[in-house]
Each structure stands twice: as C-alpha cells, then as structure tokens.
Write an enzyme that holds these catalytic residues in place. Structure first.
Site, PDB file in Angstrom:
ATOM      1  N   ARG A  29       0.788  -1.069  -0.094  1.00  0.00           N
ATOM      2  CA  ARG A  29       0.009   0.242   0.574  1.00  0.00           C
ATOM      3  C   ARG A  29       0.788   1.465   0.348  1.00  0.00           C
ATOM      4  NH1 ARG A  29      -5.717  -1.724   1.091  1.00  0.00           N
ATOM      5  NH2 ARG A  29      -5.913   0.390   0.456  1.00  0.00           N
ATOM      6  N   ARG A  33      -3.993   6.888   0.437  1.00  0.00           N
ATOM      7  CA  ARG A  33      -4.369   8.262   1.290  1.00  0.00           C
ATOM      8  C   ARG A  33      -3.149   8.571   2.010  1.00  0.00           C
ATOM      9  NH1 ARG A  33      -9.072   4.985   3.820  1.00  0.00           N
ATOM     10  NH2 ARG A  33      -7.718   3.634   3.225  1.00  0.00           N
ATOM     11  N   ARG A  42      -8.101  11.751  -5.873  1.00  0.00           N
ATOM     12  CA  ARG A  42      -8.861  11.441  -5.260  1.00  0.00           C
ATOM     13  C   ARG A  42     -10.067  12.698  -4.805  1.00  0.00           C
ATOM     14  NH1 ARG A  42     -11.358   8.998  -4.706  1.00  0.00           N
ATOM     15  NH2 ARG A  42     -11.917   8.033  -2.778  1.00  0.00           N
ATOM     16  N   ASP A  78      -6.764  -2.170  -7.422  1.00  0.00           N
ATOM     17  CA  ASP A  78      -7.680  -3.345  -6.084  1.00  0.00           C
ATOM     18  C   ASP A  78      -7.817  -4.560  -6.444  1.00  0.00           C
ATOM     19  OD1 ASP A  78      -8.438  -1.708  -3.185  1.00  0.00           O
ATOM     20  OD2 ASP A  78      -9.807  -3.840  -3.620  1.00  0.00           O
ATOM     21  N   TYR A 154     -15.020 -10.955   1.471  1.00  0.00           N
ATOM     22  CA  TYR A 154     -16.443  -9.636   0.798  1.00  0.00           C
ATOM     23  C   TYR A 154     -17.261  -9.938   0.655  1.00  0.00           C
ATOM     24  CZ  TYR A 154     -12.275  -6.424   2.158  1.00  0.00           C
ATOM     25  OH  TYR A 154     -11.676  -6.095   3.065  1.00  0.00           O
TER      26      TYR A 154
HETATM   27  O1  CP3 Z   1       0.297   0.757  -3.347  1.00  0.00           O
HETATM   28  C1  CP3 Z   1      -0.277  -0.304  -3.287  1.00  0.00           C
HETATM   29  O2  CP3 Z   1      -0.219  -1.120  -2.859  1.00  0.00           O
HETATM   30  C2  CP3 Z   1      -1.782  -0.418  -4.357  1.00  0.00           C
HETATM   31  C3  CP3 Z   1      -3.084  -0.697  -4.331  1.00  0.00           C
HETATM   32  C4  CP3 Z   1      -3.542  -1.289  -3.500  1.00  0.00           C
HETATM   33  C5  CP3 Z   1      -4.680  -0.873  -3.090  1.00  0.00           C
HETATM   34  N1  CP3 Z   1      -5.398  -2.154  -2.241  1.00  0.00           N
HETATM   35  C6  CP3 Z   1      -5.424   0.592  -3.632  1.00  0.00           C
HETATM   36  C7  CP3 Z   1      -6.447   0.891  -2.610  1.00  0.00           C
HETATM   37  C8  CP3 Z   1      -3.763  -2.614  -2.737  1.00  0.00           C
HETATM   38  C9  CP3 Z   1      -2.530  -3.721  -3.073  1.00  0.00           C
HETATM   39  C10 CP3 Z   1      -4.755  -3.610  -2.805  1.00  0.00           C
HETATM   40  C11 CP3 Z   1      -5.390  -4.737  -2.096  1.00  0.00           C
HETATM   41  C12 CP3 Z   1      -6.557  -4.309  -1.502  1.00  0.00           C
HETATM   42  N2  CP3 Z   1      -7.757  -3.936  -0.970  1.00  0.00           N
HETATM   43  C13 CP3 Z   1      -6.622  -5.544  -0.158  1.00  0.00           C
HETATM   44  C14 CP3 Z   1      -5.215  -6.400   0.243  1.00  0.00           C
HETATM   45  C15 CP3 Z   1      -3.937  -5.603   0.743  1.00  0.00           C
HETATM   46  C16 CP3 Z   1      -4.375  -5.249   2.891  1.00  0.00           C
HETATM   47  O3  CP3 Z   1      -5.043  -4.265   2.551  1.00  0.00           O
HETATM   48  O4  CP3 Z   1      -5.033  -6.023   3.333  1.00  0.00           O
HETATM   49  C17 CP3 Z   1      -7.708  -5.449   0.140  1.00  0.00           C
HETATM   50  C18 CP3 Z   1      -8.074  -6.657   1.626  1.00  0.00           C
HETATM   51  C19 CP3 Z   1      -8.358  -4.432  -0.138  1.00  0.00           C
HETATM   52  C20 CP3 Z   1     -10.010  -4.065  -0.327  1.00  0.00           C
HETATM   53  C21 CP3 Z   1      -9.758  -2.754  -0.119  1.00  0.00           C
HETATM   54  N3  CP3 Z   1      -9.618  -1.647  -0.875  1.00  0.00           N
HETATM   55  C22 CP3 Z   1     -10.614  -2.169   1.572  1.00  0.00           C
HETATM   56  C23 CP3 Z   1     -11.183  -2.859   2.746  1.00  0.00           C
HETATM   57  C24 CP3 Z   1     -10.190  -0.778   1.030  1.00  0.00           C
HETATM   58  C25 CP3 Z   1     -10.969   0.216   1.929  1.00  0.00           C
HETATM   59  C26 CP3 Z   1     -10.089   0.278   3.383  1.00  0.00           C
HETATM   60  C27 CP3 Z   1      -8.729   1.454   2.655  1.00  0.00           C
HETATM   61  O5  CP3 Z   1      -7.649  -0.028   3.227  1.00  0.00           O
HETATM   62  O6  CP3 Z   1      -8.986   1.668   2.287  1.00  0.00           O
HETATM   63  C28 CP3 Z   1     -10.766  -0.898   0.051  1.00  0.00           C
HETATM   64  C29 CP3 Z   1     -10.090   0.575  -1.054  1.00  0.00           C
HETATM   65  C30 CP3 Z   1      -8.776   1.254  -1.344  1.00  0.00           C
HETATM   66  N4  CP3 Z   1      -7.485  -0.009  -2.506  1.00  0.00           N
HETATM   67  C31 CP3 Z   1      -7.900   2.505  -1.027  1.00  0.00           C
HETATM   68  C32 CP3 Z   1      -6.422   2.274  -1.762  1.00  0.00           C
HETATM   69  C33 CP3 Z   1      -6.149   3.179  -2.377  1.00  0.00           C
HETATM   70  C34 CP3 Z   1      -8.285   3.538  -0.313  1.00  0.00           C
HETATM   71  C35 CP3 Z   1      -9.343   4.253  -1.148  1.00  0.00           C
HETATM   72  C36 CP3 Z   1      -9.773   5.681  -1.242  1.00  0.00           C
HETATM   73  O7  CP3 Z   1     -10.599   6.032  -0.316  1.00  0.00           O
HETATM   74  O8  CP3 Z   1      -8.593   6.717  -1.978  1.00  0.00           O
END
Ligand code: CP3
Length: 353
Positions: A29, A33, A42, A78, A154
């Site tokens: 990640r 944010r 965003r 994602d 999910y």
């Molecule tokens: O930079 C990176 O690592 C690449 C991008 C990436 C995102 N999600 C972007 C994202 C990666 C590798 C993921 C994987 C992901 N997504 C996982 C596995 C890794 C982990 O963190 O456990 C999971 C469970 C998700 C599902 C997901 N996506 C959730 C639960 C959420 C909301 C909560 C959160 O962490 O923000 C997201 C949204 C998400 N995916 C955001 C980002 C940058 C935030 C979105 C925003 O509000 O801008």
C-alpha cells in the site's frame, strides 16, 4: 559488482537466490491516502476511475517512487476488481470501505456471475501495467490479485467485517458452493495475473488479508488448493517459474502449510518471527515484515525496527532470498517522514559478499 546493481537486478536476484548488496525494498500500500498527491487526485476522481484510467493509476503509483528510494513499483488497482468484473457491483463509499451490491448468498447468485466476460472487463489492469512499466526505468514492477478466500469474504459478507462470519459459515455449511465461488475467483484472478505478467510485471503478489481467520486444517483443505490453482496457471519463463508471493495476514499458525501452495515467496505478517519462517523455508523468498504501527510511532522507531529486521535477514543464509517490506499495508495516518526513515535504514545497508 554489488554496488552496480539496479533496483530491478536486486529484486530479480532475490528470486534467483543470488547474492544481494542489500535487501530490495517496497512497501505494501505504498500508494494511498497518506500521500498528498494521492489525496489531490482522489478529490477530483472516484476510486474506480483512478484504477481504470491508466494515466491516473500511473500517476499515483509513481508518487511513492518519487519520494522514497523504493526498488519496486506496484500497479495501482484493487483486489476487488475481480468480483466487480464478475458482476458483484463493488463500490467504495466515503471512508467506510467496500460495499458489494450483489453479495453471494446462494447458488442462484453464483449462476449470475459473468466468468466468461470478466477478463475483458479487467483489460484496464494490463494497460496500467504497460503504462507504469514505461515510466519506472530500472525498477521492478509487481502485479497483484486477491486470494480466492479473501474475495469470498467480501462477496459473502457484502462489506468489510472483523470476523467475516458469513464467509466462514458458508465454508462450513455449503463447502461445494464456497469451492465453486473460489474456483471462479481463482480462474479470473489467474487470468489477471497472466495479463499483468505479459504486460511487464516482474512478479505478482496474492493478498490473503483474511486467511488468518481460518484454522490450519480448514486453510489447508480449502484455500491452499485455490492458491495452487492460481500458481499453476502462471507461465514459467526461461528464468524459472513465475515469481509469485503469497501474503497471509495473521497467518503465523498457517506457516507450515503455506509452502504447499507452490508459491515462490511468502510475505510475512508483522507477528511472524522472521527467523522461524526462514528455518521452515530455507529456499523460498521471504518478504516482510516491519509492523506498520512502528511508522505511527515515528521515524526513529521505524528505522530501528527496519535495522533489526535487516540484521535477521542477514543472519541465517547471508541475506539471500529476502525482500524488505511491511507486515501489512501502510495506514492512512502514517507520515512521509516515518516512511522515509524506514527506507533510509534499509537502503543505507551495504552487505559485502
Ligand atoms: O500501493 C499499493 O499497494 C497498490 C494499491 C492497492 C490498493 N488496494 C489500493 C487501495 C492494493 C495492493 C490493494 C489491496 C487490497 N485491497 C487489499 C489487500 C491488502 C490489504 O490492505 O489487506 C484489500 C483487503 C483490499 C480491499 C479494500 N480496498 C479495502 C478494504 C478498502 C477500503 C479500506 C482502505 O484500506 O482504504 C479498499 C480501498 C483502497 N484500495 C484504497 C486504496 C488506495 C483507498 C481508497 C480511497 O479512499 O482512496
């Protein structure tokens, strides 16, 4: 020789079991944010819009590379792109995590999934990899997907949860339905990873964020075969099998069975002792595993944790087959200063062979 290694050389050397001048470094990640330009993007664009517009996905994936001496980029996307492409209608509300509009409750729901149409809907992911590959020069590039189990979590729950009881209940009450759903996720995810590798990804990571909820024998019986199903669909190259990494959050108790999945590397949760994992898996790439909370404790704490980890990496087999990373993703309140300190602590290391 070691000092002439590019970031990509270093990353590929870890998979080849070759000597390293220091561990290659990237952070789960790393785009998100906690970064100012990400927040600016965003403010103008929806989350799916960022993922599906290669120019925007590339812009936010490059931001951490511009700020920190990272050896690898990860495509911005994602894990929930896969259920969304199958027609489950995934949305992200403001701040409260994902919502699944058409959750999996019965076999009739599964019949609606568009397995044949999903790969075309995921074409944007390969385009984002192509775009990013051009922009990163001599750095490594990762693609990724979610594990079939975490996607089932999910899909069955319809939203985030602490215990994902709907998916765990489904697995016990109707294992045949759970298996068919996970097979669909596995096959679409494998196609996605193949497309990312073909577009220039050097390695792929499978995120099993909720794998640790399962006891070992359930994980072994139901999830390990699904990871294997993905890995077996990846192409091998002249350099050997596809470079695959499995991350299981909370997977300490699962460690003895994770190797059965056939992956080339394991990304360790922050609670897993590095040297115990290494003793179990002398030949696998190990990645990890600084606690992301240490970044909240400040630059000094983050640097100290990173130094201790790098010492452990060096201790057992002279520091081969290791990748420095966190034990889970960067949390939104993290400061740029803490991340910079962690990166400095890793990149100032010089291992002489
Ligand atoms: O930079 C990176 O690592 C690449 C991008 C990436 C995102 N999600 C972007 C994202 C990666 C590798 C993921 C994987 C992901 N997504 C996982 C596995 C890794 C982990 O963190 O456990 C999971 C469970 C998700 C599902 C997901 N996506 C959730 C639960 C959420 C909301 C909560 C959160 O962490 O923000 C997201 C949204 C998400 N995916 C955001 C980002 C940058 C935030 C979105 C925003 O509000 O801008």
């Amino acid at each position: 020789m070691a000092s002439l290694m590019t970031s990509r050389d270093r990353f590929l050397a870890a998979f080849a079991g070759a000597p390293l001048d220091r561990p290659p470094l990237w952070l789960m990640r790393q785009a998100g944010r906690y970064l100012p330009d990400y927040r600016a993007v965003r403010a103008q664009h929806g989350f799916w819009e960022v993922c599906k517009t290669p120019a925007l996905a590339t812009r936010v994936a490059l931001e951490p590379l511009a700020l920190f001496p990272l050896d690898a980029a990860i495509v911005f996307s994602d894990i929930l792109t896969v259920p969304d492409a199958l027609g489950l209608d995934v949305t992200f509300g403001t701040g409260d995590g994902p919502r699944v509009g058409r959750p999996l409750k019965s076999a009739a729901d599964l019949e609606q999934w568009d397995v044949a149409g999903a790969p075309a809907k995921l074409a944007f992911a390969a385009d984002a990899v192509t775009d990013l590959r051009r922009a990163i020069g001599e750095r490594a590039l990762l693609g990724f997907c979610g594990s079939p189990w975490t996607l089932l979590c999910y899909a069955a729950e319809g939203q985030g949860s602490d215990d994902f009881r709907a998916a765990r209940t489904l697995l016990l009450k109707d294992p045949a339905l759970a298996r068919r759903a996970m097979e669909a996720f596995a096959d679409v995810a494998a196609g996605l990873l193949r497309a990312q590798l073909a577009a220039g990804a050097d390695a792929v990571q499978i995120f099993d964020t909720w794998g640790g909820l399962l006891p070992r024998e359930l994980y072994r019986a139901h999830v390990v075969p699904m990871i294997r199903r993905i890995v077996e669909q990846l192409p091998s190259s002249s350099a050997g099998p596809a470079r695959s990494i499995l991350f299981v959050r909370g997977g300490q108790h699962l460690l003895p069975v994770l190797g059965e999945s056939g992956v080339a590397g394991l990304s360790l949760d922050w609670r897993t002792p590095w040297r115990e994992a290494r003793a179990l898996y002398p030949r696998l790439v190990l990645q990890g595993n600084v606690d992301p909370i240490t970044l909240l404790a400040g630059p000094d704490a983050a640097a100290a944790e990173a130094r201790a980890l790098v010492a452990d990496m060096r201790a057992d087999d002279g520091g081969r087959r290791c990748i420095a990373n966190l034990g889970h993703g960067i949390l939104p309140p993290t400061t740029v200063e803490s991340v910079a300190a962690l990166c400095r602590a890793v990149t100032e290391v010089q291992w002489s062979s």
